[in-house]
Design a protein around this motif. Structure first.
Motif, short mmCIF file in Angstrom:
data_model
loop_
_atom_site.label_atom_id
_atom_site.label_comp_id
_atom_site.label_asym_id
_atom_site.label_seq_id
_atom_site.Cartn_x
_atom_site.Cartn_y
_atom_site.Cartn_z
N MET A 118 0.85 -1.19 0.00
CA MET A 118 0.00 0.00 0.00
C MET A 118 0.88 1.24 0.00
N ALA A 119 0.88 2.02 -1.04
CA ALA A 119 1.66 3.25 -1.09
C ALA A 119 0.94 4.34 -0.30
N THR A 120 1.70 5.28 0.25
CA THR A 120 1.11 6.40 0.96
C THR A 120 1.75 7.69 0.46
N ASP A 121 1.06 8.80 0.71
CA ASP A 121 1.61 10.11 0.35
C ASP A 121 2.14 10.82 1.57
N ALA A 122 2.27 10.13 2.68
CA ALA A 122 2.71 10.75 3.92
C ALA A 122 4.15 11.23 3.80
N THR A 123 4.39 12.46 4.21
CA THR A 123 5.74 13.01 4.31
C THR A 123 6.02 13.23 5.78
N ILE A 124 6.91 12.45 6.32
CA ILE A 124 7.20 12.50 7.76
C ILE A 124 8.48 13.28 7.97
N PRO A 125 8.42 14.43 8.66
CA PRO A 125 9.62 15.23 8.87
C PRO A 125 10.54 14.57 9.90
N ALA A 126 11.82 14.95 9.82
CA ALA A 126 12.83 14.39 10.72
C ALA A 126 13.55 15.52 11.45
N PHE A 127 13.90 15.26 12.70
CA PHE A 127 14.74 16.15 13.49
C PHE A 127 16.03 15.41 13.80
N VAL A 128 17.15 16.08 13.55
CA VAL A 128 18.46 15.46 13.72
C VAL A 128 19.19 16.14 14.88
N ILE A 129 19.49 15.38 15.92
CA ILE A 129 20.21 15.89 17.08
C ILE A 129 21.71 15.89 16.77
N ASN A 130 22.32 17.07 16.87
CA ASN A 130 23.72 17.21 16.44
C ASN A 130 24.44 18.25 17.30
N LEU A 131 25.57 17.85 17.89
CA LEU A 131 26.41 18.78 18.63
C LEU A 131 27.08 19.76 17.67
N ASP A 132 27.25 21.00 18.10
CA ASP A 132 27.87 22.01 17.25
C ASP A 132 29.25 21.58 16.77
N ARG A 133 30.00 20.88 17.62
CA ARG A 133 31.37 20.51 17.25
C ARG A 133 31.43 19.34 16.27
N ASP A 134 30.32 18.61 16.09
CA ASP A 134 30.33 17.43 15.23
C ASP A 134 29.94 17.80 13.80
N VAL A 135 30.81 18.57 13.16
CA VAL A 135 30.52 19.09 11.82
C VAL A 135 30.49 17.96 10.79
N ALA A 136 31.44 17.04 10.87
CA ALA A 136 31.49 15.95 9.89
C ALA A 136 30.25 15.08 9.98
N ARG A 137 29.79 14.82 11.19
CA ARG A 137 28.57 14.02 11.34
C ARG A 137 27.39 14.72 10.66
N TRP A 138 27.27 16.02 10.88
CA TRP A 138 26.16 16.76 10.29
C TRP A 138 26.23 16.73 8.77
N GLN A 139 27.41 16.89 8.23
CA GLN A 139 27.57 16.85 6.77
C GLN A 139 27.16 15.49 6.22
N ASP A 140 27.54 14.42 6.91
CA ASP A 140 27.23 13.08 6.43
C ASP A 140 25.73 12.80 6.48
N ILE A 141 25.10 13.09 7.62
CA ILE A 141 23.68 12.72 7.73
C ILE A 141 22.80 13.66 6.92
N SER A 142 23.15 14.93 6.83
CA SER A 142 22.34 15.84 6.03
C SER A 142 22.42 15.47 4.54
N SER A 143 23.59 15.06 4.09
CA SER A 143 23.73 14.62 2.70
C SER A 143 22.90 13.36 2.46
N ALA A 144 22.93 12.42 3.41
CA ALA A 144 22.17 11.17 3.26
C ALA A 144 20.68 11.44 3.21
N LEU A 145 20.18 12.30 4.11
CA LEU A 145 18.74 12.59 4.14
C LEU A 145 18.30 13.35 2.90
#
Length: 265
Positions: A1-28
């Motif tokens: 069953m396909a749906t049209d639901a768009t579920i937003p995401a919140f990503v918890i990220n420390l200011d110092r973890d720049v590489a992590r943010w770049q990786d997960i934001s690119s993936a999302l």
């Protein structure tokens, strides 16, 4: 069953973890999932402020130790994410920690299975860490295209990826009001918080191989005394009994009421 639901995401990220943010934001972005960064609370830098504002002990009662600064920051950051879901009156949303890594089937899971699963459970956890004492299967609620939704008797730990309905967010905020153990322990102990909880089998998200932002726990702690081992053994039996009762009641409720829609009230 396909749906049209768009579920937003919140990503918890420390200011110092720049590489992590770049990786997960690119993936999302590649996955086409709308997301927003939520600055994580750095308890190591703000410990005095946290203890001045929140006048309670952060003590991990079962382990008889204080919670680590990283555990406290993680705990409070998840509460902040849940409050954002409630304030914005979102019917459902995802909370990611910034070390989430995605299975190749995640896009299909997100679009076709997750909206259906959130009609069955107010918390849907799709990442987890298994130990000798956790279950790798559970009572099936529904079978999707990429995974099954199950209620495990011994849930996996970890809190890098889960989704909630608004109702689930409201009830989780209430359940998290007393910080007496790490966030992932509070999240999965459905026999305590009483919120409809389920996991996917298999998990579609794992934790990437970053250095942990949470301090390692003390591996040289003294062995438990016989009385404490007995107490913990009895407590484990009691939890198991409560969980079996909970799962049985959940299955009866689902049979009587059928699928429920995510709450927006």
């Amino acid at each position: 069953m396909a749906t049209d639901a768009t579920i937003p995401a919140f990503v918890i990220n420390l200011d110092r973890d720049v590489a992590r943010w770049q990786d997960i934001s690119s993936a999302l972005t590649r996955l086409g999932i709308p997301f927003e960064r939520l600055p994580a609370i750095d308890a190591r830098k703000r410990a005095m402020l946290i203890r001045r504002v929140i006048r309670r002990e952060f003590h991990f009662a079962p382990a008889n130790r204080p919670m680590k600064a990283g555990e406290i920051g993680c705990y409070l950051s998840h509460i902040a994410a849940l409050k954002r879901i409630v304030r914005r009156n979102l019917p459902m949303a995802i909370i990611f920690e910034d070390d989430a890594a995605f299975d190749e089937r995640f896009a299909q899971f997100y679009r076709r299975d997750l909206p259906r699963f959130l009609m069955k459970s107010d918390i849907v956890k799709f990442e987890g860490i298994h130990y000798a004492h956790t279950s790798k299967s559970g009572v099936s609620l529904v079978k999707g295209e990429t995974a099954q939704l199950v209620v495990p008797l011994k849930p996996a730990l970890g809190s890098a990826a889960y989704a909630v309905t608004r109702k689930g967010a409201v009830e989780l905020i209430r359940a998290l009001s007393v910080a007496d153990r790490p966030l992932d322990h509070k999240l999965v102990y459905y026999d305590r918080h009483g919120i409809d909880f389920a996991e996917t089998q298999p998990f579609l998200v794992s934790q990437a191989a970053y250095e942990s932002s949470i301090e390692l726990r003390n591996l040289d702690a003294p062995p438990l005394q016989p009385t404490e081992r007995l107490r913990q053994g009895l407590a484990s039996i009691a939890r198991g009994t409560k969980r079996i009762t909970y799962v049985a009641r959940l299955l009866v409720k689902r049979r009587l009421l059928g699928a429920k829609s995510p709450s927006v009230a």
